[in-house]
Design a protein around this motif. Sequence first.
Motif, PDB file in Angstrom:
ATOM      1  N   ARG A 114       0.838  -1.204   0.000  1.00 25.75           N
ATOM      2  CA  ARG A 114       0.000   0.000   0.000  1.00 25.75           C
ATOM      3  C   ARG A 114       0.871   1.251   0.000  1.00 25.75           C
ATOM      4  O   ARG A 114       2.028   1.215   0.429  1.00 25.75           O
ATOM      5  CB  ARG A 114      -0.946   0.015   1.186  1.00 25.75           C
ATOM      6  N   LEU A 115       0.286   2.333  -0.490  1.00 25.02           N
ATOM      7  CA  LEU A 115       0.954   3.631  -0.456  1.00 25.02           C
ATOM      8  C   LEU A 115       0.801   4.226   0.933  1.00 25.02           C
ATOM      9  O   LEU A 115      -0.275   4.134   1.535  1.00 25.02           O
ATOM     10  CB  LEU A 115       0.349   4.576  -1.491  1.00 25.02           C
TER      11      LEU A 115
ATOM     12  N   GLN B 257       5.839  10.333  -0.113  1.00 25.92           N
ATOM     13  CA  GLN B 257       5.092   9.113  -0.403  1.00 25.92           C
ATOM     14  C   GLN B 257       6.030   7.926  -0.507  1.00 25.92           C
ATOM     15  O   GLN B 257       7.177   8.054  -0.932  1.00 25.92           O
ATOM     16  CB  GLN B 257       4.352   9.299  -1.725  1.00 25.92           C
ATOM     17  N   ALA B 258       5.528   6.764  -0.141  1.00 21.67           N
ATOM     18  CA  ALA B 258       6.289   5.518  -0.259  1.00 21.67           C
ATOM     19  C   ALA B 258       5.319   4.373  -0.456  1.00 21.67           C
ATOM     20  O   ALA B 258       4.122   4.493  -0.177  1.00 21.67           O
ATOM     21  CB  ALA B 258       7.137   5.277   0.981  1.00 21.67           C
ATOM     22  N   TYR B 259       5.837   3.272  -0.928  1.00 22.19           N
ATOM     23  CA  TYR B 259       5.040   2.059  -1.098  1.00 22.19           C
ATOM     24  C   TYR B 259       5.639   1.008  -0.178  1.00 22.19           C
ATOM     25  O   TYR B 259       6.847   0.758  -0.210  1.00 22.19           O
ATOM     26  CB  TYR B 259       5.096   1.586  -2.549  1.00 22.19           C
TER      27      TYR B 259
ATOM     28  N   TYR C  40       9.632   1.225  -0.745  1.00 18.33           N
ATOM     29  CA  TYR C  40      10.057   1.951  -1.942  1.00 18.33           C
ATOM     30  C   TYR C  40       9.727   3.407  -1.699  1.00 18.33           C
ATOM     31  O   TYR C  40       8.562   3.770  -1.566  1.00 18.33           O
ATOM     32  CB  TYR C  40       9.309   1.432  -3.167  1.00 18.33           C
ATOM     33  N   THR C  41      10.744   4.238  -1.613  1.00 21.23           N
ATOM     34  CA  THR C  41      10.517   5.658  -1.369  1.00 21.23           C
ATOM     35  C   THR C  41      10.706   6.442  -2.656  1.00 21.23           C
ATOM     36  O   THR C  41      11.237   5.937  -3.632  1.00 21.23           O
ATOM     37  CB  THR C  41      11.460   6.185  -0.267  1.00 21.23           C
ATOM     38  N   GLY C  42      10.255   7.686  -2.626  1.00 15.09           N
ATOM     39  CA  GLY C  42      10.251   8.520  -3.814  1.00 15.09           C
ATOM     40  C   GLY C  42      11.626   8.952  -4.282  1.00 15.09           C
ATOM     41  O   GLY C  42      12.657   8.628  -3.701  1.00 15.09           O
TER      42      GLY C  42
END
Length: 126
Positions: A74-75, A83-85, A96-98
């Motif tokens: 999820r985001l 934001q990250a996933y 996973y970061t921006g």
Amino acid sequence: MQKAGLISWVAPPQKCDVVHTGVTGDWSGKLILAFRAGRLVEVGTATVPPRSPRGASVGMGWAELEDIYGSRGRLIHNSEGEQAYVVRIGSRVELYTGHPIREGAGYFQAGPANFVLKNFKGKPVC
């Protein structure tokens, strides 16, 4: 690890005795390790390869990550609005970061959730 020649550089310790290092060999310049109190708490990269076990990597957009992970990921956002996933795998996470100049994942890190997520959210990790 440094005495064995597996570490190429060591950054000065941060708060909570977190130390970032680079690795030698085939992964030199591709992997960054973080240790807290001498224990590995994060493996990170801003390059491709490596890829996650599901095939995800730096450079993918958020929608691509959602296609790969489905309901497992999820985001999320931190207090800075970044934001990250995130994908939870038991007590660990893949995060996973921006990236400052492109959309989607610019940095991929994995480690214990109580370190990686707290760090992303700006909370104390000690």
